[in-house]
Scaffold this active site. Structure first.
Site, PDB file in Angstrom:
ATOM      1  N   LYS A 168       1.651  22.271  30.164  1.00 27.15           N
ATOM      2  CA  LYS A 168       0.486  21.650  29.526  1.00 27.15           C
ATOM      3  C   LYS A 168      -0.581  22.676  29.156  1.00 27.15           C
ATOM      4  O   LYS A 168      -1.243  22.535  28.126  1.00 27.15           O
ATOM      5  CB  LYS A 168      -0.110  20.574  30.425  1.00 27.15           C
ATOM      6  CG  LYS A 168      -0.792  21.084  31.681  1.00 27.15           C
ATOM      7  CD  LYS A 168      -1.439  19.966  32.454  1.00 27.15           C
ATOM      8  CE  LYS A 168      -2.064  20.472  33.746  1.00 27.15           C
ATOM      9  NZ  LYS A 168      -3.147  21.423  33.542  1.00 27.15           N
ATOM     10  N   THR A 169      -0.753  23.719  29.977  1.00 20.56           N
ATOM     11  CA  THR A 169      -1.762  24.741  29.672  1.00 20.56           C
ATOM     12  C   THR A 169      -1.416  25.451  28.376  1.00 20.56           C
ATOM     13  O   THR A 169      -2.284  25.738  27.553  1.00 20.56           O
ATOM     14  CB  THR A 169      -1.860  25.765  30.828  1.00 20.56           C
ATOM     15  OG1 THR A 169      -2.088  25.062  32.048  1.00 20.56           O
ATOM     16  CG2 THR A 169      -2.996  26.731  30.596  1.00 20.56           C
ATOM     17  N   ASP A 175      -8.755  19.062  29.911  1.00 25.11           N
ATOM     18  CA  ASP A 175      -7.615  19.310  30.799  1.00 25.11           C
ATOM     19  C   ASP A 175      -7.759  18.428  32.046  1.00 25.11           C
ATOM     20  O   ASP A 175      -8.860  18.049  32.427  1.00 25.11           O
ATOM     21  CB  ASP A 175      -7.622  20.790  31.204  1.00 25.11           C
ATOM     22  CG  ASP A 175      -6.331  21.218  31.884  1.00 25.11           C
ATOM     23  OD1 ASP A 175      -5.347  20.458  31.833  1.00 25.11           O
ATOM     24  OD2 ASP A 175      -6.309  22.324  32.462  1.00 25.11           O
ATOM     25  N   GLU A 176      -6.641  18.103  32.695  1.00 25.58           N
ATOM     26  CA  GLU A 176      -6.644  17.332  33.947  1.00 25.58           C
ATOM     27  C   GLU A 176      -7.499  16.061  33.822  1.00 25.58           C
ATOM     28  O   GLU A 176      -8.335  15.766  34.684  1.00 25.58           O
ATOM     29  CB  GLU A 176      -7.175  18.191  35.117  1.00 25.58           C
ATOM     30  CG  GLU A 176      -6.463  19.519  35.304  1.00 25.58           C
ATOM     31  CD  GLU A 176      -5.098  19.389  35.964  1.00 25.58           C
ATOM     32  OE1 GLU A 176      -4.595  18.254  36.050  1.00 25.58           O
ATOM     33  OE2 GLU A 176      -4.536  20.418  36.369  1.00 25.58           O
ATOM     34  N   GLN A 184      -0.532  12.943  39.229  1.00 28.27           N
ATOM     35  CA  GLN A 184      -1.228  13.995  39.971  1.00 28.27           C
ATOM     36  C   GLN A 184      -2.712  13.678  40.136  1.00 28.27           C
ATOM     37  O   GLN A 184      -3.532  14.580  40.308  1.00 28.27           O
ATOM     38  CB  GLN A 184      -1.042  15.346  39.280  1.00 28.27           C
ATOM     39  CG  GLN A 184       0.407  15.808  39.257  1.00 28.27           C
ATOM     40  CD  GLN A 184       0.570  17.203  38.687  1.00 28.27           C
ATOM     41  OE1 GLN A 184       0.056  18.177  39.216  1.00 28.27           O
ATOM     42  NE2 GLN A 184       1.282  17.305  37.581  1.00 28.27           N
ATOM     43  N   ARG A 217       4.846  21.843  43.712  1.00 25.78           N
ATOM     44  CA  ARG A 217       4.342  23.232  43.690  1.00 25.78           C
ATOM     45  C   ARG A 217       5.505  24.211  43.870  1.00 25.78           C
ATOM     46  O   ARG A 217       5.376  25.392  43.560  1.00 25.78           O
ATOM     47  CB  ARG A 217       3.337  23.495  44.824  1.00 25.78           C
ATOM     48  CG  ARG A 217       2.057  22.655  44.851  1.00 25.78           C
ATOM     49  CD  ARG A 217       1.339  22.601  43.537  1.00 25.78           C
ATOM     50  NE  ARG A 217       1.757  21.443  42.783  1.00 25.78           N
ATOM     51  CZ  ARG A 217       1.630  21.325  41.463  1.00 25.78           C
ATOM     52  NH1 ARG A 217       1.128  22.308  40.752  1.00 25.78           N
ATOM     53  NH2 ARG A 217       2.027  20.244  40.824  1.00 25.78           N
TER      54      ARG A 217
END
Length: 774
Positions: A33-34, A225-226, A256, A614
């Site tokens: 996504k980044t 973002d997020e 998340q 992670r």
């Protein structure tokens, strides 16, 4: 096609190429996504969008810096500098500095961190003569913070009888008064806390239509973002700024969303399509980070949640190894297992310490992990501990710097007015505080005009107060033309801070001076770095803002090769080849405080999903049979989350727990039992053996050859059995090991044993409860 677009897969490329309109990108863990956000900004700039018209909001400064660096490599450094990109708090602090006068604040307002806010609230509680055991300052701070994030101002609070009644029911009927006093004192001190940066931005955009219009026209393209982590206050700001052009792109993953405890609202992402017209939805479902086993295990967990957006995360990576599940006796055993496993993985696979992370639900769990890592001499770093900028000597220097930028900052003034000691006692400070509150002025203004005020302070103390004010004013004059480093260096020397610390010749005192030296290095680096930015000057105000808004994960960890220890909340956005998730027990994870409603339990499940995703190559889940809580040893049971993972993705190092009846009476009343018989547990069919045997190479080095007939096959306590060097044994605490050496006679007979989990130990055989394996 631009060369960088070729690096994207089809699913990633689609949102990058949509120039206008509202869009939501549902990005599964590890799906890139980044990269999508970064390349979308670069693409907009390549299509003629002025970088001054792009606003990108992130949750850490680190993420913003990395994105800006990537963009600069595509479009060039000079253009990338013009982007408004950073955290919500840093961007809105910048906006508020330009518009502060409209809200009655100075443009150089101070930003109070959590510690400053809590100290002020504690002082207010004391001044109001309230019971500090009822009005606990941390609880009061948390309550006020939640009010602000929900846009409940002081005015709104007193207009809401239900809120006042709720506080009265919790035996805090004067909480509203504390809230009002706190807000008034912050305003008088020219200070905003973290929550004000959002609250005041909302006030600015709603009370002043011309300001809203100005920033709507400026930020024609907005990227967030997020998005699943935004709270109500952040949501309203983004909605207001994007309303005119509706060129908004939000990226996130509902699976998340783990910050409800600090106000994050998952409905912001779930309801995004209702907030804007003709919303395009894109899904990034290919995971590039983890093995197939980890991805599928995580999917099998999150599908248990009812509140979610539809997506199917998949990966083209290898299957990889299964997730290892291990049950340990207690938290000490758990720590030793994790440390040993890290050590073995490092040796076998030539890995670095930085390839490993230990994640836990609560900070308190780090102790057992730290103890075990230290004994194995494995270097580690704890995230979320005391920040560098929260250390006393650093806060002292920063308080002086804050005071010369904003003399009305009362928290900074109280901290340094008598440090180093200059004969201004607490009684004097209390008198000044009362007078300042009476006149509605800051303490600094009272001291400036002390000769005109009726206050019972002797002439010697008056002179000392005047000297202090003159010193601060001289620093203020220096600050008008000098950069942050020059000012800070002068302050550290001329206030006597360095000389004061030099009096303390202890290692701690030396470390404090080194910390101040490190602070000066940091300020110098900051000033040099600001020279590269288009609208920066390297001023003290800029540095103080940067420090105040630093998040825990922004700290530059350098090239230090250390195992990472952190809570799962802090791990979000990070990745490691090997991840150990410890304390997988009911009432610990999921937390006992988060199982009252379905929504709370689903957030805990999302937290476990974040922890598991992670891991790139290998994940370990550990739990204990008993654990100390508040000094009491309690029985623990495995977390329901372990059971929720489909069994084909798990590798149990111990048999899965069968049903076991817990007696209602104390079994000790029946006398002693030969416990050796209780230790012969058989693994379930299909399960791997209970533990790993030592390698043949280890055994060859440690064993002495002896006739096969002499090898005992019985398994019993040490009493009455013949131990020899080279025997394999098992200990209830240290696990399996090999006897290296036997010394002494009779009652003093000792064995030196190399245990897999405990290293080399010397045990008195008359006390050691050993099982003989070979």
């Amino acid at each position: 096609m631009e060369s960088y677009l070729a690096e994207l897969n089809d699913a990633q490329r689609a949102p990058v190429l949509q120039k206008d309109g509202a869009m939501i990108v549902i990005a599964g863990a590890g799906s890139g996504k980044t990269r999508v956000l970064t390349y979308r900004i670069a693409y907009l700039m390549s299509k003629g969008v002025d970088p001054f018209n792009i606003l990108a909001l992130t949750f850490t400064n680190k993420a913003a810096r990395e994105m800006k660096k990537r963009i600069a490599s595509i479009v060039g450094n000079s253009e990338a500098k013009n982007l408004w990109m950073g955290t919500f708090h840093s961007i809105f602090a910048k906006m508020l500095r330009f518009e502060a006068d409209k809200l009655g604040y100075p443009s150089n307002f101070t930003i109070y961190d959590t510690q400053d806010s809590q100290r002020l609230i504690s002082a207010i509680i004391k001044e109001m003569a309230l019971d500090k055991d009822v009005y606990k300052y941390k609880q009061v701070y948390s309550r006020i913070s939640s009010y602000k994030n929900s846009l409940i101002t002081v005015k709104a609070y007193f207009a809401n009888p239900e809120l006042m009644e709720a506080d009265a029911m919790s035996k805090k009927p004067r909480l509203g008064e504390i809230y009002k006093n706190y807000v008034d004192r912050c305003f008088k001190a020219g200070a905003m806390d973290f929550d004000d940066l959002l609250l005041k931005t909302n006030e600015l955009l709603n009370r002043f239509p011309d300001v809203l219009h100005k920033y709507q026209n400026r930020f024609r393209y907005i990227l967030v973002d997020e998005y699943q982590d935004t709270n109500h206050s952040q949501y309203l700001i983004v909605k207001a700024l994007s309303d005119k052009f509706q060129n908004i792109c939000v990226v996130g993953d509902d699976a998340q969303s783990i910050y409800a405890f600090r106000g994050a609202n998952i409905n912001n992402i779930l309801n995004f399509q209702k907030d804007y017209e003709n919303v395009q939805m894109y899904r990034l479902e290919q995971n590039y980070r983890s093995t197939r086993n980890i991805v599928n295990a995580a999917n099998s967990i999150i599908e248990k949640n009812k509140t979610k957006l539809d997506k199917v995360v998949w990966t083209a990576n290898d299957d990889g190894t299964k997730i290892v599940v291990n049950r340990l006796l207690n938290d000490g055993e758990e720590g030793r297992f994790v440390a040993s496993s890290i050590f073995e993985n490092k040796m076998q696979n030539q890995l670095n310490n930085g390839d490993f992370a230990i994640l836990y639900r609560t900070n308190a769990q780090s102790r057992a992990m730290e103890d075990a890592l230290r004994k194995r001499e494995i270097p580690y770093r704890i995230y979320g501990g005391l920040s560098f900028y929260q250390r006393k000597e650093i806060k002292d220097v920063l308080s002086y710097l804050r005071l010369l930028v904003n003399p009305n900052d009362e928290e900074a003034l109280k901290r340094v007015i008598n440090y180093p000691a200059r004969g201004i006692g607490q009684t004097t400070i209390d008198k000044l505080t009362i007078l300042a509150n009476q006149y509605g002025r800051s303490i600094f203004e009272v001291i400036e005009n002390i000769d005109q005020l009726n206050i019972k302070i002797n002439s010697g103390t008056r002179n000392k107060l005047s000297n202090f004010v003159n010193m601060i004013k001289s620093f203020t004059i220096l600050n008008e033309n000098a950069d942050a480093f020059t000012v800070a260096d002068t302050v550290a020397r001329k206030t006597g801070l360095i000389q004061e610390l030099k009096k303390d010749g202890t290692p701690e005192g030396v470390a404090r001076i080194e910390n101040i030296e490190e602070l000066m290095n940091g300020i110098k680096d900051f000033v040099e770095g600001q020279k590269e930015l288009a609208d920066a000057t390297g001023s003290l105000t800029e540095f103080l803002e940067d420090v105040a808004l630093a998040t825990d994960m922004d700290k530059d960890t350098g090239d230090d090769d250390r195992v990472a220890l952190m809570t799962i909340h802090l791990a979000k956005g990070l990745e490691f080849p090997f991840v150990y998730i410890v304390g997988m027990e009911e009432d610990l994870f999921p937390s006992a405080m988060s199982m009252n409603t379905r929504s709370e339990l689903e957030e805990e499940r999302r937290l476990f999903y974040v922890a598991l995703t992670r891991a790139e190559k290998q994940a370990y889940l550990t739990y204990t049979q008993s654990r100390y809580r508040w000094g009491k040893l309690i029985d623990a049971e495995p977390s329901r989350f372990i059971e929720e993972i489909e069994s084909q993705f798990l590798d149990y190092m111990v048999p899965q727990d069968d049903y076991k009846y817990k007696p209602l009476i104390d079994t000790d009343i029946f006398g002693e039992v030969d416990k050796s018989s209780l230790r012969q547990t058989k693994p379930r069919s299909g399960s791997p053996p209970p533990a790993h045997k030592p390698s043949e190479e280890q055994l060859r080095k440690l064993r002495k050859l002896r006739p096969a007939t002499s090898v005992p096959t019985n398994i019993s306590h040490t009493d009455g059995i013949k131990l020899e060097e080279g025997n394999e044994v098992e200990h209830i605490r240290f696990g399996k090991g090999v006897v290296l050496k036997i010394d002494g006679v009779g009652q003093d007979k000792k064995a030196e044993i190399d245990f897999q989990n405990g290293g080399i130990k010397k045990l008195l055989l008359r006390f050691a409860k050993l099982k003989l394996l070979s």
